[in-house]
Design a protein around this motif. Structure first.
Motif, PDB file in Angstrom:
ATOM      1  N   GLU A 645       2.799   9.509  -7.950  1.00  0.00           N
ATOM      2  CA  GLU A 645       1.740   8.639  -6.924  1.00  0.00           C
ATOM      3  C   GLU A 645       0.283   9.031  -7.910  1.00  0.00           C
ATOM      4  O   GLU A 645      -0.336   8.968  -6.626  1.00  0.00           O
ATOM      5  CB  GLU A 645       2.346   9.208  -5.529  1.00  0.00           C
ATOM      6  N   PRO A 665      -2.224  10.304  -2.967  1.00  0.00           N
ATOM      7  CA  PRO A 665      -1.138   9.263  -2.207  1.00  0.00           C
ATOM      8  C   PRO A 665      -1.969  10.382  -1.015  1.00  0.00           C
ATOM      9  O   PRO A 665      -1.528   9.847   0.021  1.00  0.00           O
ATOM     10  CB  PRO A 665      -0.242  10.902  -2.948  1.00  0.00           C
ATOM     11  N   GLU A 666      -3.050  11.241  -0.518  1.00  0.00           N
ATOM     12  CA  GLU A 666      -2.811  11.349   1.159  1.00  0.00           C
ATOM     13  C   GLU A 666      -3.486  10.739   1.592  1.00  0.00           C
ATOM     14  O   GLU A 666      -3.929  10.782   2.528  1.00  0.00           O
ATOM     15  CB  GLU A 666      -3.678  13.386   0.450  1.00  0.00           C
ATOM     16  N   MET A 667      -3.865   9.446   0.917  1.00  0.00           N
ATOM     17  CA  MET A 667      -5.175   9.056   2.261  1.00  0.00           C
ATOM     18  C   MET A 667      -3.729   7.904   2.829  1.00  0.00           C
ATOM     19  O   MET A 667      -4.789   7.610   3.827  1.00  0.00           O
ATOM     20  CB  MET A 667      -5.875   7.756   0.879  1.00  0.00           C
ATOM     21  N   GLY A 668      -2.989   8.600   2.807  1.00  0.00           N
ATOM     22  CA  GLY A 668      -2.614   7.284   3.792  1.00  0.00           C
ATOM     23  C   GLY A 668      -2.096   5.963   3.557  1.00  0.00           C
ATOM     24  O   GLY A 668      -2.045   5.348   4.021  1.00  0.00           O
ATOM     25  N   VAL A 669      -1.460   5.361   2.038  1.00  0.00           N
ATOM     26  CA  VAL A 669      -2.130   3.840   1.407  1.00  0.00           C
ATOM     27  C   VAL A 669      -1.228   3.600   1.266  1.00  0.00           C
ATOM     28  O   VAL A 669       0.352   3.978   1.011  1.00  0.00           O
ATOM     29  CB  VAL A 669      -3.269   3.282   0.188  1.00  0.00           C
TER      30      VAL A 669
END
Length: 1553
Positions: A645, A665-669
């Motif tokens: 990711e 990935p940590e953006m929650g997309v």
């Protein structure tokens, strides 16, 4: 190739079956990997590689019985290494010489292989090429390619067959070629072996029938095939790289039909080449759009908004403010680490250092540089930054120094030489930006090219620059009270980034301070950058993503950048990965190329970990082929901590900056997306998820979401920017505060690009703010993900369908990928020819590839592109390795390559043009209408008020010299009379090459010499015998001519053989002597020896010569009495010549015609005994013979005779003589005029100093039997105007076989007129007058005035009826000096009977006319004749025999040749002819042989553009190969015979497909 393919099929089918897969010991795997590397770096041949590999693997492979061993090895290895060692598989598939593998996709390769397997396997015939042109080793020296094109035994069989079929053409015999060509035309092809691919339902592919005969032959193999068929049943189409064998059934019929091209052998022994039967052109027409093409069906898209731009309280108000903040609060914090070529850190710049050094530079630039006490720079001025890619520290200091001083930096590439690709355009940019100062480093300044003065040289197209070195000692510390102004970000320009357009022009994109800041904020938010992160940057820090992430955002967020120079990447492609590992970098910014390169070298590193990465930004993620690099990279490095990711492709453009990026990935997309699109749909601009055709698909990955605070929409590419429908491909446009402002100094282009207003279908703007076009083509997919499928720069619109250059590159690279293209260097672009784009593919070939390899590869590329993209390639060129112009950081400079292609400066070593298959928009061929009858023609002309095209010279009956004319019916009587009346009057004066008088003759001397000849002949010959006179130009020839007349014999003048060239000149002499039935040859002693010499015996049968007499020392005998002919109609002499079509014909001239001819010329040129005329012509036939031998005797004027051969040693001889003797009238031939213009063009000053003055010349006539060569006569007049030559003096004459003098300018009468006619109308046998300079206009000059007593009419060639004024037809002539008939036309006796006595079919049906065989027209002008009548001008268009009938139209070779000669400076001469419906163009190359292949495309282009004809064969030869006759006319038929008999020794022969 099929073998490779079938092996590939096997391996793909075997992959999932564990039975076959075996594990290999580690050391074997390592050795295998080493082998891969050796192969990829070119240290080992493919053959050696395969040998060593099979040896390594032999112990681990179970035998599969009955399978061809070569096949077996291939599958097993691939299968086993697949199962155990995914790494090695990837290595294998990517081992192509470190190619630029952004284009690489396993799936695509398979598609290409399958598409090619579909075609009948056949050898590509090759063009012939002279040895010296071969850049690589010659064909014979090469071993046959190690992988034959199908399974081994069949391949070897086919090779024998191929050699067998080529043997008949090894001899140079004419019939073989003809026979062979006829076979080709019928479309049979002996050496192609059929191979078909059938398919089961369910999309499983069955192995190729012929290629696998060996397999099917036995049961074990059948079982194997079954196994394969079942294992693949439920594999979906796209799994990662292990895809099912593509289904080959879905291919459209169309492509298979038009590839059944006939095969062609070739002229030279070994070479073979393609050809396409030209008749297919007859139906070609302008293309209509296909009614069944897919159209978009979705709704109108709605603009897409990015998330709002978050407001962070402590964000700095501008970038300089950020620098100030970090420089003062965190001075020790690392900002940038620079590496050397070994990958060692050289220097780490801290924020404190960056702040102080930039301040120093800012102060120095503003205060310490002055010119004439004025400061050199004031805020807002533009400054060039010239820093090498290996010095990011100095660049960063200079960039921020400029920002602090409020100067505008313009970063550019370091110009290495004065001829760098695109360097001139950069200079243009600097000039338009008003740059006067360039900043650089000390080392870089030392490396720049210098002028003699030691200063940096001025580069071509560059403004004058001051170079300032920014290293420590040149900058000064600012005083304590000086502080740079730190303001809030405004709309002033912060920096200018350069960008090169598709055409190669360079634009500067201005970026404001506020946009620079807004962009940093948006990207920081999208990427989640945090303070103090470490980022590895592999990109060029001067522009685009490298500048944004590595120079701007890093300072905004106090990040630490590890900058990897390009030179380090070349030495160690793994360096960036090692640095990520070493510095635990959180972010890396790379291109797909960097990912691919690292794959090739990754086996050395066991202990690398990429687990620290949270973002791997793929800057060219918008390239459709980046997906394969990403997948492959992930496959290999997932084992080393790389998380799937973190790969974040992004899309950007110089104008709009970052357009979209996949969030970390940590953006929650939403999860990333993939689309498998139909290429055929994309070519029509619509998005279709592919279902049927598995071959031509494009797999693309998303480039994430739109940037924060931006509004994005997709608009139509052409015309008004309407919003696209949801399933339509368009150009992505962005509206945000973070895009560029303008193209500097280009308001028009700025408006188009930066101020686009997208509108809805109703025409209403979607929003009231402007958008910036990104030049990215794409669409918005599900989850609002942005997909990019190409760039506007790579867009090629062919016949209304769009193709992407990158896609075509990928297809070409997938053909035999490992072997052929050097480092994957391929350029694809389109050129506009005949109102449409045409695709050109240029590739660098491996240094060791043979001609066979090249042509096999080329033919496959054509088939693959045709199959996958359904588009033809117009030109495929191969150049030697490392010769394409390079872009600054690797890659190919496309626009420069295109420029070189169009200028003919590419110097390819192999070329294949396919105009026959590509050009489908030719105008319809002309259908011949039934002819209008002659009577209706006349009536029609009367009704239209047009006069019949008939004209005549002055009437002989009313002229004052009638009594004299009656007295002088016989020319020999005139000589006797002059010898008595004016014995000492000088008649002839012959000059030698030094300009001194070689011999003279007065009336009496000539008479006496003639009497001696007659006395020698009288006892030996009978009255009426024919005598051949073989003399060099001189008085001997004239004297023996009259001697024959005195003796009652018929003279036949023959050009003597050339001692250095007996083989070609002597047979002509022999032929004339035989055909004229001469019973005796008179000649000089020297020539007599030559005729009987040993050398002559090699060329002709010397025993069969008739009696040969030499006339050098004849006794002084007086002739008892001279012969009196009983009637004037008796034969006086025979005039033999070879026509331009190569026919030898002699015409009969009677005594009355001879004296009538002399009388006409005398009246027209006002010749009297007191006159002198200069003649520089050959004296053997036509008007040349008349002027040398007859006219002086008849009119009594003195002729100064200049033999044209003497001009070869002294080019100024003729003009010096004209000036010395103050000649008013002079005659020459075109070849003489050409010698003078070429040889004396630069010497007019020297001639003037030698007192050469041509102001005496009243008329200078070029004796010709062709259309006047206007360009030659004009350049002659222009060059010698300085020597006093009147521009009105030069004119041309016109005569032909039936009448040697029809028109002659003479001394009185109006000047010759010139008209401009439409060349297209001429092809339809019509005359359409147009203005000078209008398109397709052709200047025609009148061929002098019609002679007294001559009548001319223009007749229809078919109906033989008279034509009207300004209509094109055959010129017919009636006059007392017409010849009375052909003596013989060698080889065409029965033909031509009506040439001398024919009558009009209507109107004046009584007059007897002679047909000239020339097309022309008469036009009444507004000028008045000597007689006071309106003057009728005769325009000659060309010989009917020479015209080419092509596509139902009539072409004159000279028109095509003129176009071709203009195409390239190295084309010295050109001749065209047809051969079995093909147009053959022969060009003489004046220049180095490496230019030979450049000419092929240029010649094809120009003939298409200007004549709507497709050239079939281009033959490049040495200067002087095109034969010309004594009048300087090209002998095209001789040339054609030489071509067919393979006697031209061409440098290159290209067969266009």
């Amino acid at each position: 190739m099929a073998e490779r393919t079938s092996a590939g099929f096997l391996s793909m089918m075997l992959e999932p079956t564990p039975a076959v897969a075996m594990s290999l010991p580690a050391e074997v795997r390592e050795k295998l990997a080493e082998l891969e590397l050796e192969l990829s770096e070119g240290d080992i041949t493919q053959k050696g590689y395969e040998k060593k590999r099979s040896k390594l693997l032999a112990p681990y492979i179970p035998q599969i019985q009955g399978v061809d061993p070569s096949l077996q090895i291939d599958n097993r290895i691939q299968a086993s290494s697949q199962a155990v060692l995914p790494v090695s598989k990837h290595n294998k598939s990517r081992a192509g010489n470190a190619r630029d593998e952004r284009f690489r996709s396993d799936l695509h390769t398979e598609a290409v292989q399958a598409a090619l397997a579909k075609y009948k396997e056949r050898k590509m015939p090759m063009p012939s090429k002279r040895r010296s042109v071969l850049v690589q080793s010659s064909v014979e020296a090469c071993t046959p390619p190690d992988t034959s094109s199908a399974s081994e035994d069949e391949g070897s069989l086919r090779r024998q067959g191929r050699l067998g079929t080529s043997t008949p053409y090894q001899g140079h015999s004419h019939p073989a070629v003809e026979h062979w060509f006829n076979r080709v035309i019928q479309g049979s092809s002996t050496s192609s072996s059929a191979s078909s691919t059938s398919s089961h339902p369910g999309g499983r592919s069955v192995t190729n029938s012929t290629a696998h005969a060996a397999l099917n032959a036995n049961a074990a193999a059948t079982a194997l095939a079954d196994l394969m068929a079942h294992t693949q049943l439920d594999t979906p189409l796209i799994t990662d790289n292990h895809s099912a064998p593509p289904d080959v059934t879905g291919l459209s019929e169309r492509s298979s039909i038009h590839l059944e091209r006939p095969l062609v052998g070739s002229m030279r022994g070994l070479s073979r080449s393609y050809n396409h039967h030209a008749s297919m052109m007859e139906t070609a027409d302008v293309q209509q759009p296909d009614p069944n093409q897919p159209r978009p069906e979705g709704q109108q898209m709605s603009p897409l908004e990015g998330e709002p731009l978050g407001v962070v309280t402590n964000w700095p108000p501008s970038l300089p403010a950020a620098l100030q903040r970090w420089g003062t609060t965190h001075p020790k914090s690392p900002c940038l680490t620079a590496l050397d070529n070994a990958g060692k850190p050289v220097y780490t710049l801290t924020y404190g250092k960056l702040w102080t050094r930039s301040q120093k530079l800012a102060y120095t630039l503003l205060n310490k540089l002055s010119s004439r006490n004025e400061p050199l720079l004031i805020p807002g001025d533009r400054v060039a930054l010239v820093f090498p890619n290996s010095d990011p520290v100095m660049f960063m200091v200079a960039f921020y120094g400029c920002l602090l001083a409020e100067l505008v930096p313009v970063p550019i590439e370091v110009p290495l030489t004065r001829k760098d690709a695109g360097s001139q355009q950069i200079g243009f940019l600097l000039g338009s930006c008003g740059v006067t100062l360039a900043l650089t480093t000390d080392a870089c300044q030392k490396g720049l090219p210098k002028a003699q003065t030691g200063e940096v040289a001025t580069f071509k197209g560059w403004p004058r620059l001051l170079w300032f070195v920014t290293d420590g000692k040149h900058v000064v510390k600012p005083p304590k009270d000086w502080h740079p102004p730190i303001r809030e970000a405004s709309n002033d320009i912060a920096y200018i980034e350069y960008k090169t357009s598709k055409e190669g022009s360079t634009m500067g994109i201005t970026v404001s301070n506020s946009a620079m800041l807004a962009h940093c904020q948006a990207v920081t938010q999208a990427c989640g950058y945090t303070e103090g992160e470490t980022i590895t940057n592999v990109l060029d820090f001067k522009r685009e993503a490298g500048l944004w992430h590595g120079v701007l955002m890093s300072v905004m967020n106090r990040m630490h950048v590890i900058s990897i120079p390009y030179s380090l990447m070349k030495v160690n492609p793994l360096s960036w990965i090692q640095k990520v590992h070493m510095y635990k970098a959180r972010v890396a910014v790379v291109k797909s190329r960097d990912m691919h390169w690292s794959l090739l070298a990754q086996r050395d590193q066991r202990d690398i970990s990429l687990s620290s990465l949270r973002m791997l930004i793929v800057a060219d993620g918008a390239n459709p082929w980046s997906i394969s690099s990403c997948d492959a990279f992930l496959n290999v490095f997932q084992a080393r901590g790389l998380r799937p990711e973190v790969i974040c492709p992004c899309a950007s453009s110089s104008e709009a900056m970052t357009v979209a990026i996949r969030r970390p990935p940590e953006m929650g997309v939403p999860p990333p997306g993939k689309a498998v699109l139909s290429m055929s749909g994309l070519s029509h601009g619509v998005i279709r998820v592919d279902t049927e055709e598995k071959l031509s698909v494009l797999t693309v990955q998303d480039v994430g979401q739109v940037m924060p605070g931006a509004l994005v929409c997709v608009v139509r590419v052409e015309g008004t920017p309407f919003l696209c429908q949801t399933d339509e491909v368009g150009e992505i446009c962005v509206s945000s505060g973070s895009s560029g402002l303008t193209y500097y100094g280009l308001p028009g282009m700025t408006k188009n690009v930066f101020e686009t207003i997208p509108v809805k279908a109703s025409g209403v703007p979607i929003i009231d703010r402007p958008f910036t076009r990104t030049s990215l083509l794409g669409f918005v997919g599900p989850d609002n993900l942005v997909f990019v499928i190409g760039k506007m720069d790579g867009l090629m619109v062919v016949s209304g369908r769009r193709h992407n250059a990158d896609d075509v590159v990928a297809t070409a690279l997938a053909v035999e990928p490992m072997k052929f293209v050097y480092r994957g260097r391929i350029a694809v672009f389109s050129v506009s020819v005949l109102h449409d784009e045409r695709i050109v593919v240029v590739a660098e070939q491996r240094p060791d590839s043979s001609e066979e390899d090249s042509f096999q590869w080329m033919s496959r590329v054509l088939q693959a592109i045709d199959s996958i993209h359904q588009v033809g390639v117009y030109c495929l060129a191969l150049v030697p390795a490392n010769t394409l112009p390079k872009a600054p950081l690797g890659g190919i400079h496309i626009s420069e390559t295109k420029q070189r292609f169009l200028e003919g400066a590419l110097h390819p070593c192999n070329v294949l043009m396919c105009p026959h298959t590509c050009v489908t928009n030719l105008p319809k061929p002309r259908q011949k209408q039934p002819e209008v009858g002659p009577a209706s023609m006349i009536v029609g002309n009367l009704v239209a008020g047009k006069r019949i095209a008939q004209a005549c010279g002055r009437d002989l009956g009313q002229l004052e010299d009638n009594d004299q004319a009656r007295k002088f019916l016989y020319i020999q009587d005139v000589l006797q009379w002059r010898a008595q009346a004016t014995p000492d009057h000088p008649l002839f004066l012959v000059l030698n090459s030094k300009g001194t008088v070689a011999s003279t003759a007065s009336c009496l001397q000539l008479h006496k010499r003639a009497e001696r000849v007659a006395a020698a002949l009288l006892g030996r010959l009978n009255t009426g015998d024919h005598v051949a006179l073989v003399y060099p130009p001189g008085i001997d020839l004239i004297a023996t001519f009259y001697g024959c007349l005195y003796a009652g014999c018929v003279p036949v003048t023959v050009r003597p053989p050339h001692p250095q060239n007996l083989a070609t000149t002597l047979p002509t002499v022999k032929m004339i002597v035989e055909v004229s039935k001469s019973v005796c040859i008179l000649t000089t002693q020297a020539t007599m020896k030559l005729l009987k010499s040993k050398e002559a015996a090699a060329a002709v049968d010397i025993k069969s010569w008739p009696t040969v007499m030499d006339t050098d020392d004849l006794p002084r005998k007086k002739c008892p009495q001279t012969y009196k002919p009983p009637t004037p109609e008796m034969l006086a002499y025979l005039d033999f010549s070879v026509s331009t079509t190569g026919i030898l014909a002699g015409v009969k001239m009677s005594h009355s015609a001879t004296s009538a001819l002399c009388r006409s010329i005398k009246l027209q040129c006002e010749l009297y005994p007191s006159r002198q005329i200069a003649i520089c012509l050959d004296p053997y036939c036509g008007l040349g013979l008349a002027l040398w031998c007859l006219c002086s005797v008849y009119s009594g004027h003195q002729s100064i005779l200049v033999p044209p051969l003497e001009l070869e040693t002294n080019a100024s001889l003729w003009l010096t003589a004209v000036s010395q003797y103050k000649v008013r009238v002079t005659f020459c031939s075109y070849s003489v005029m050409e010698m003078c213009t070429k040889g004396l063009g630069s010497q007019t000053e020297a001639l003037r100093l030698r007192n050469v003055n041509l102001s005496c010349v009243r008329t200078c006539m070029v004796v010709a039997e062709e259309r006047p060569r206007i360009s030659l006569t004009q350049s002659f007049s222009k060059i010698f105007k300085d020597l006093g030559l009147s521009p009105r003096a030069v004119s041309t004459t016109f005569g032909c076989r039936v009448n040697v003098a029809i028109c002659l300018q003479g001394t009185s009468g109006p000047d010759p007129t010139t008209v401009y006619v439409d060349m297209r109308a001429l092809r339809h046998d019509r005359v359409r007058l147009v203005e000078r300079g209008s398109p397709h206009s052709l200047p025609l000059m009148e061929s002098g005035k019609i002679l007294p007593g001559v009548k001319v009419v223009i007749a229809n060639t078919e109906t033989k009826g008279p034509l009207g004024d300004s209509h094109l037809g055959e010129i017919w002539v009636s006059s007392p000096h017409n010849a009375t008939g052909y003596y013989t036309v060698y080889g065409e006796e029965a033909l031509h009977a009506d040439h001398f006595n024919t009558k009009l079919s209507f109107g004046d049906t009584q007059t007897v006319w002679a047909r000239t065989g020339y097309l022309g027209f008469l036009r009444r002008t507004d000028l008045t004749d000597a007689s006071g009548e309106r003057h009728d001008a005769l325009y000659v268009v060309g010989s009917l025999d020479e015209t080419l009938e092509l596509r139902g139209m009539r072409y004159h070779p000279i028109d095509i040749e003129t176009s071709v000669i203009r195409a390239h400076k190295s084309i010295a001469e050109c001749a065209v002819f047809t051969w079995t419906n093909l147009l053959v163009v022969v060009v003489e190359l004046e220049g180095s042989e490496q230019e030979a292949l450049d000419l092929v495309a240029l010649v094809t282009n120009v003939v298409l553009e200007e004549h709507y004809l497709i050239v079939g064969v281009v033959v490049v030869v040495d200067p002087g190969v095109i034969p010309i006759n004594s009048r300087g006319e090209k002998q095209r038929m001789h040339l054609r015979d030489g071509f067919l008999a393979d006697q031209l020794d061409p440098i290159y022969v290209a067969y266009n497909m």
